[in-house]
Design an enzyme around this catalytic site. Structure first.
Site, PDB file in Angstrom:
ATOM      1  N   GLU A  43     -11.716  -9.925  -4.572  1.00 14.37           N
ATOM      2  CA  GLU A  43     -10.171 -10.151  -4.707  1.00 14.37           C
ATOM      3  C   GLU A  43      -9.811 -11.261  -3.723  1.00 14.37           C
ATOM      4  OE1 GLU A  43      -9.231  -6.457  -2.359  1.00 14.37           O
ATOM      5  OE2 GLU A  43     -10.983  -6.677  -0.737  1.00 14.37           O
ATOM      6  N   CYS A 102     -10.275  -2.551 -10.339  1.00 17.50           N
ATOM      7  CA  CYS A 102      -9.676  -1.265  -9.806  1.00 17.50           C
ATOM      8  C   CYS A 102      -8.450  -1.608  -9.070  1.00 17.50           C
ATOM      9  CB  CYS A 102     -10.465  -0.876  -8.551  1.00 17.50           C
ATOM     10  SG  CYS A 102     -10.852  -1.975  -7.184  1.00 17.50           S
ATOM     11  N   HIS A 124       0.811  -1.193   0.074  1.00 23.85           N
ATOM     12  CA  HIS A 124       0.013  -0.058  -0.032  1.00 23.85           C
ATOM     13  C   HIS A 124       0.703   1.349  -0.010  1.00 23.85           C
ATOM     14  CE1 HIS A 124      -3.163  -2.841   0.962  1.00 23.85           C
ATOM     15  NE2 HIS A 124      -3.798  -1.921   0.260  1.00 23.85           N
ATOM     16  N   ASP A 169      -4.866  -7.689  -4.392  1.00 26.36           N
ATOM     17  CA  ASP A 169      -5.003  -8.891  -3.515  1.00 26.36           C
ATOM     18  C   ASP A 169      -5.381 -10.188  -3.952  1.00 26.36           C
ATOM     19  OD1 ASP A 169      -4.673  -7.930  -0.748  1.00 26.36           O
ATOM     20  OD2 ASP A 169      -6.206  -6.456  -0.975  1.00 26.36           O
TER      21      ASP A 169
HETATM   22  C1  PEP Z   1      -6.792  -4.565  -4.654  1.00 27.15           C
HETATM   23  O1  PEP Z   1      -6.723  -5.389  -3.993  1.00 27.15           O
HETATM   24  O2  PEP Z   1      -6.364  -4.709  -5.966  1.00 27.15           O
HETATM   25  C2  PEP Z   1      -7.266  -3.284  -4.314  1.00 27.15           C
HETATM   26  C3  PEP Z   1      -7.509  -2.368  -5.224  1.00 27.15           C
HETATM   27  O3  PEP Z   1      -7.157  -2.870  -2.933  1.00 27.15           O
HETATM   28  P1  PEP Z   1      -6.168  -2.512  -2.132  1.00 27.15           P
HETATM   29  O4  PEP Z   1      -4.840  -2.594  -3.050  1.00 27.15           O
HETATM   30  O5  PEP Z   1      -6.279  -1.481  -1.562  1.00 27.15           O
HETATM   31  O6  PEP Z   1      -6.073  -3.657  -1.289  1.00 27.15           O
HETATM   32 MG    MG Z   2      -7.353  -5.073  -1.687  1.00 27.70          MG
END
Ligand code: PEP
Ligand code: MG
Length: 541
Positions: free
Chosen positions: A427, A498, A186, A451
């Site tokens: 995810e 996303c 992150h 994820d």
């Molecule tokens: C993902 O897991 O692809 C996602 C968009 O959420 P994050 O990266 O915030 O876990």
């Molecule tokens: Mg995620």
């Protein structure tokens, strides 16, 4: 000149002075100290802490407002509180240890007492006590204040947590380089969303003498130059100018339609982590906010954000996007995203533990506050709710029932709310496998490839040692996406991506052919993707 190699998180080139981000070393106990002398050292350190906190309080009041400055006032009061100093004195007298250890030990004991209380307000104060005790310990050890320097800098660190990253002032950073970390963490995502040249996993041993040294980050080639030669600086300056020129060219896609050559409309949306991102022209020009990572509101705050504070943010996002869809993901904390003011139960495998929707279901009051804020803000624009980390229809049923109940409560109180679409992050592999059943329950799917990749390949996204598994595992992830798209199509709901894979222009055509309708990416990738979509024709070949 020294050259270090690492993995690029975000392209771009930065040149400037180094600032080293040092984590405090563990506090060791030294026995046989004179309690009187250590007590005087402690008192002096407390006075310094109070002076630092007064300065911070004034700075915060000027820059972010009185409300956020209150936390420093509370910390100052704790540093002056006899409850804390008496506890330290007792440790000094009983154990004859050094003042550093006594302050640390007394702080931990007080924090643990607070954590054992039922009331979430007092539980949250545990982090404040640790913060104050940590400040006193740092002063006793003679370590510098962990603040960014006045001017812009390139930050070098062993590793950074998302909460450290979000708290850094954007304008102070030219680039970020860490020796640990992975490109899917992150922290990396935040750097990308800020379009900061950034490298992780850099082969370097941080050296105190590097503080203030000139450096350059080549995010394109994954290189860090320490004390770069003039020729290198010259070459980097030329490439930096070329990159800026290319970025300006992409701005030609401002206001254009996101559609393929043969006229298929695609939504190209932006991922954001807070209101600041809405100051970027490209975000307002995107076809919507495909992912508002609301947990960053929680990570940058000094306490659980209130309903009013969240309502103001979500309302403002909805209004500024002027009728375009804003998808707010409910708080996805846990694993690497831990707020400073809340100590979560230590977990053996936090990525497989109480994160995302599991955290929200375990803390209904926190979940309720957020849902109330979102439902109220929905009266001011087009807002959708997105639930993270869903694994089964039973769990989703519980979540949807909770939201219905919160909506009813608001209706009973005659509070204005708006209609919302509800969707889930896909995810986890189980969400893919049960996609047909989950699709019957919601309005849309949003695939979180970050994820989904980690859980499909059993490769921790935080661990750079297993990141080489990711390219070879791509076909498996693509099949997961294909299966999800089919489940969505069979049930007649829409599906988007996303996660970071959405920005991979080499896959755009495949995604569109699978039936993906929305791609949501870091802001600076919106125009690049719009351009790519415009080059594709989906007519049968
Ligand atoms: C993902 O897991 O692809 C996602 C968009 O959420 P994050 O990266 O915030 O876990
Ligand atoms: Mg995620």
């Amino acid at each position: 000149m020294i050259i270090c190699r690492g993995n690029s998180v975000c392209g771009g080139i930065a040149m400037g002075k180094i600032h080293l981000w040092k984590k405090s070393l563990p506090v060791e106990a030294t026995k046989g100290r004179d309690p009187e002398q250590e007590w005087r050292r402690f008192q002096e350190a407390c006075r310094t802490a109070v002076r630092e906190l007064v300065i911070l309080e004034e700075k915060a009041a000027r820059e972010v407002g009185e409300a956020d400055a209150l936390v420093f006032e509370a910390h100052r009061m704790m540093a002056e509180d006899p409850g804390f100093s008496d506890a330290v004195k007792e440790v000094l007298q009983k154990e004859s240890v050094n003042a550093e250890y006594a302050a640390y030990f007394a702080g931990e004991q007080l924090a643990e007492q607070l954590e054992s209380l039922e009331d979430s307000y007092w539980k949250a104060r545990a982090a404040d006590i640790r913060d104050v005790a940590g400040r006193v310990v740092r002063i006793l050890k003679g370590e510098d204040c962990q603040c960014l320097p006045e001017g812009p800098c390139i930050l070098l660190a062993q590793d950074l947590t998302p909460s450290e990253t979000i708290q850094m002032e954007k304008r102070s950073l030219l680039g970020v380089v860490t020796s640990g970390g992975s490109v899917h963490s992150h922290t990396a995502i935040l750097a990308r969303s800020r379009n900061l040249p950034a490298l992780v996993g850099v082969e370097m041993e941080l050296d105190e003498n590097w503080e203030g040294l000139s450096a350059a980050v080549d995010g394109e080639r994954g290189l860090l130059y320490l004390d770069p030669d003039p020729e290198v600086l010259e070459e980097l300056a030329l490439r930096k100018a070329e990159l800026s020129r290319k970025e300006e060219e992409l701005a030609a896609w401002f206001g254009k339609k996101s559609e393929t050559k043969d006229g298929r409309q695609v939504r190209i949306c932006a991922n954001i982590s807070g209101l600041d991102d809405l100051d970027l022209t490209v975000v307002l020009d995107a076809d919507g906010i495909g992912l508002f990572r609301s947990e960053f509101l929680y990570l940058e705050a000094s306490d659980w954000p209130s309903e009013e504070a969240q309502f103001a943010v979500y309302k403002s996002a909805a209004e500024r996007m002027a009728g375009k869809r804003v998808i707010i993901r409910t708080v996805d904390i846990g694993a690497d995203k831990q707020p400073d003011y809340f100590s979560m139960e230590p977990e053996e495998n936090p990525a497989l533990g109480c994160r995302g929707i599991r955290f929200s279901l375990c803390h209904p009051e926190i979940f309720r506050t957020q849902l109330r804020a979102i439902l109220r803000a929905a009266a001011y624009g087009k807002i959708s709710i997105l639930y993270p980390m869903i694994t089964s229809p039973e769990e989703l049923g519980q979540v949807l029932a909770f939201t219905t109940q919160v909506k009813k409560e608001l209706d009973t109180e005659h509070v204005l709310t708006g209609e919302v679409e509800q969707g889930i992050m896909i995810e986890t592999p189980s969400a893919v496998l049960l996609g047909d059943r989950l699709a019957e329950m919601v309005d849309f799917f949003s695939i979180g490839t970050n994820d989904l990749t980690q859980y499909t390949l059993a490769a921790d996204r935080q661990n750079s040692l297993v990141q080489d598994l990711v390219p070879a595992g791509l076909p498996a992830v693509l099949r997961m996406i294909q299966m999800t798209a089919r489940s969505a199509a069979n049930q007649g709901i829409w599906v988007g991506i996303c996660g970071d894979l959405a920005a991979d222009t080499g896959l755009t055509e495949d995604f569109l052919r699978m039936g993906i309708e929305e791609l949501s990416v870091a802001p600076h990738s919106v125009w690049k993707l719009r351009k790519r979509v415009g080059e594709i024709s989906l007519d049968p070949i």
